[in-house]
Design a protein around this motif. Structure first.
Motif, PDB file in Angstrom:
ATOM      1  N   SER A 103      12.423  48.866  11.009  1.00  0.00           N
ATOM      2  CA  SER A 103      13.376  48.103  10.900  1.00  0.00           C
ATOM      3  C   SER A 103      13.153  46.747  10.024  1.00  0.00           C
ATOM      4  N   LEU A 104      12.008  46.098   9.991  1.00  0.00           N
ATOM      5  CA  LEU A 104      11.750  45.130   9.342  1.00  0.00           C
ATOM      6  C   LEU A 104      11.728  45.205   7.803  1.00  0.00           C
ATOM      7  N   GLN A 105      11.472  46.550   7.511  1.00  0.00           N
ATOM      8  CA  GLN A 105      11.427  46.716   6.306  1.00  0.00           C
ATOM      9  C   GLN A 105      13.058  47.118   5.694  1.00  0.00           C
ATOM     10  N   ARG A 106      13.694  47.678   6.332  1.00  0.00           N
ATOM     11  CA  ARG A 106      15.160  48.145   5.883  1.00  0.00           C
ATOM     12  C   ARG A 106      16.007  46.775   6.220  1.00  0.00           C
ATOM     13  N   LEU A 107      15.787  45.924   7.015  1.00  0.00           N
ATOM     14  CA  LEU A 107      16.699  44.812   6.957  1.00  0.00           C
ATOM     15  C   LEU A 107      16.302  43.758   5.903  1.00  0.00           C
ATOM     16  N   GLY A 108      14.915  43.923   5.696  1.00  0.00           N
ATOM     17  CA  GLY A 108      14.489  42.843   4.614  1.00  0.00           C
ATOM     18  C   GLY A 108      14.170  41.574   5.335  1.00  0.00           C
ATOM     19  N   LYS A 109      13.659  41.728   6.488  1.00  0.00           N
ATOM     20  CA  LYS A 109      13.239  40.432   7.219  1.00  0.00           C
ATOM     21  C   LYS A 109      11.843  40.504   7.654  1.00  0.00           C
ATOM     22  N   ASP A 110      11.132  39.291   7.701  1.00  0.00           N
ATOM     23  CA  ASP A 110       9.855  39.044   8.057  1.00  0.00           C
ATOM     24  C   ASP A 110       9.933  39.066   9.569  1.00  0.00           C
ATOM     25  N   GLU A 111      10.958  38.871  10.380  1.00  0.00           N
ATOM     26  CA  GLU A 111      11.198  38.344  11.903  1.00  0.00           C
ATOM     27  C   GLU A 111      12.436  39.256  12.212  1.00  0.00           C
ATOM     28  N   ILE A 112      12.375  39.766  13.084  1.00  0.00           N
ATOM     29  CA  ILE A 112      13.575  40.369  13.676  1.00  0.00           C
ATOM     30  C   ILE A 112      13.952  39.449  15.085  1.00  0.00           C
ATOM     31  N   GLN A 113      15.230  38.831  14.877  1.00  0.00           N
ATOM     32  CA  GLN A 113      15.712  38.045  15.942  1.00  0.00           C
ATOM     33  C   GLN A 113      15.901  38.268  17.275  1.00  0.00           C
TER      34      GLN A 113
END
Length: 281
Positions: free
Chosen positions: A115-125
Motif C-alpha cells: 500500500s505504501l508503494q502504490r499510494l506513493g507514501k512514506d507513511e499511511i495516516q
C-alpha cells in the motif's frame, strides 16, 4: 439528539478532517475487480471531491485489487499534504466479489508495504484491518502493524467489522482510533459499537451508508426528502451525521452528479424531532 454541532472530527485526537469524506471502492470494475472502466472520469470525481472540501479518502488494497490505491495516487498525490488517505489490508482477492480473509502476519506485512508503494507514501495516516481473521488471533495479526507504527510506516490504526471484544484485544497491541462497520438507516446491528466508540474518542466509519431499508422506512425518508427539498440519499447521510459526532461518512460514487448531491447533505439542518423519528425505526 440534535443537528451536528461540528462537521469536523480529529482522528486519534490529532488529524482533523471534515466528517463528509469519500470512499473509493466504486472506482473499480464490476465486482470491485479491475481498474475503473472510465479512468479519467474517476480521476475527475476524486479531484472534484477534494476541491470541494473533502479531506478524508477511504480505500483498500483489495479494491481492484491494488488499482484503487494507484488511481488515488495518480489523481491526488499533489494534494497529499492537505488530505488524509485511509487504506485497509487483510483481504485477498480471488475474483470478482470474492474476498477471502487473510490475517496471517506475513501477509499483513506485505500488504502494508504494498500500500505504501502504490499510494506513493512514506507513511499511511490511517491503516485499517479489513476483517478479523477467525483463524488467526488478532494479537498476531496486528504484530506487524505495531511494528510498522514504530517504524513510521503507519500513523494510526483502525479495524473493520469489529466488535467490542475485538477492539479491546487489539488495543493491547496498538492503539485503535477508528472502527469501520456496516451501518445505515436499515442496518443497526452495530448500534452498541457506535456508542462504545463515541464514549472512547474512536471514530466510527459506516460503510454502505446509503441503504434506506424496507418500504415503510423509504416512505418516511421520502416524506422528509420532500419536506427538506432533498434527495433520500441526503436524508440518509444527514441522519448519520446527527446520529453521533464521531461518525465519519465515506459515501462512494462514480458519478459526479451523485457526488455533488452527497456533499450537500452537510447543509441539511434536520430537526431533532425528525432525527428521532428516523432513529426510532
Amino acid at each position: 439528539m440534535a443537528t451536528p454541532t461540528s462537521l469536523t472530527y480529529k482522528i486519534g485526537g490529532v488529524l482533523e478532517i471534515n466528517r463528509m469524506g469519500y470512499g473509493g471502492m466504486q472506482l473499480t470494475g464490476p465486482g470491485v475487480w479491475g481498474d475503473a472502466p472510465e479512468r479519467e472520469t474517476a480521476k475527475r470525481v476524486l479531484l472534484y471531491a477534494v476541491e470541494s472540501g473533502v479531506n478524508f479518502i477511504d480505500t483498500a488494497d483489495s479494491y481492484g485489487p491494488h488499482t484503487n490505491e494507484v488511481l488515488i495516487r495518480e489523481a491526488l498525490s499533489s494534494h497529499y499534504s492537505d488530505i488524509v488517505v485511509a487504506t485497509k489490508g487483510g483481504l485477498e482477492r480471488t475474483g470478482p466479489n470474492q474476498w477471502p480473509v487473510n490475517g496471517r502476519p506475513e501477509y499483513i506485512r506485505q500488504t502494508i508495504d504494498g500500500s505504501l508503494q502504490r499510494l506513493g507514501k512514506d507513511e499511511i495516516q490511517l491503516w485499517q484491518l479489513h476483517r478479523v481473521d477467525p483463524d488467526v488471533p488478532i494479537e498476531e495479526t496486528l504484530g506487524p502493524v505495531a511494528d510498522a507504527v514504530k517504524a513510521g510506516k503507519i500513523r494510526h490504526v483502525g479495524l473493520s467489522e469489529a466488535g467490542i471484544a475485538d477492539i479491546e484485544r487489539a488495543q493491547t497491541v496498538v492503539p485503535i482510533v477508528s472502527v469501520q462497520n456496516r451501518y445505515n438507516l436499515s442496518e443497526r446491528s452495530w448500534e452498541e459499537i457506535v456508542d462504545y466508540t463515541a464514549e472512547r474518542g474512536i471514530a466510527f466509519i459506516p460503510w454502505y451508508p446509503l441503504a434506506s431499508g424496507p418500504a415503510k422506512m423509504q416512505e418516511k425518508i421520502g416524506t422528509l426528502a420532500e419536506k427538506y427539498e432533498a434527495t433520500p440519499a441526503q436524508i440518509a447521510l444527514a441522519w448519520l451525521l446527527n446520529r453521533s459526532p464521531n461518525i465519519l461518512l465515506i459515501p462512494g460514487t462514480k458519478s459526479l452528479k451523485h457526488l455533488q448531491e452527497n456533499l450537500k447533505a452537510v447543509e441539511l439542518d434536520l430537526s431533532g424531532e425528525d432525527v428521532e423519528s428516523l432513529t426510532a425505526y
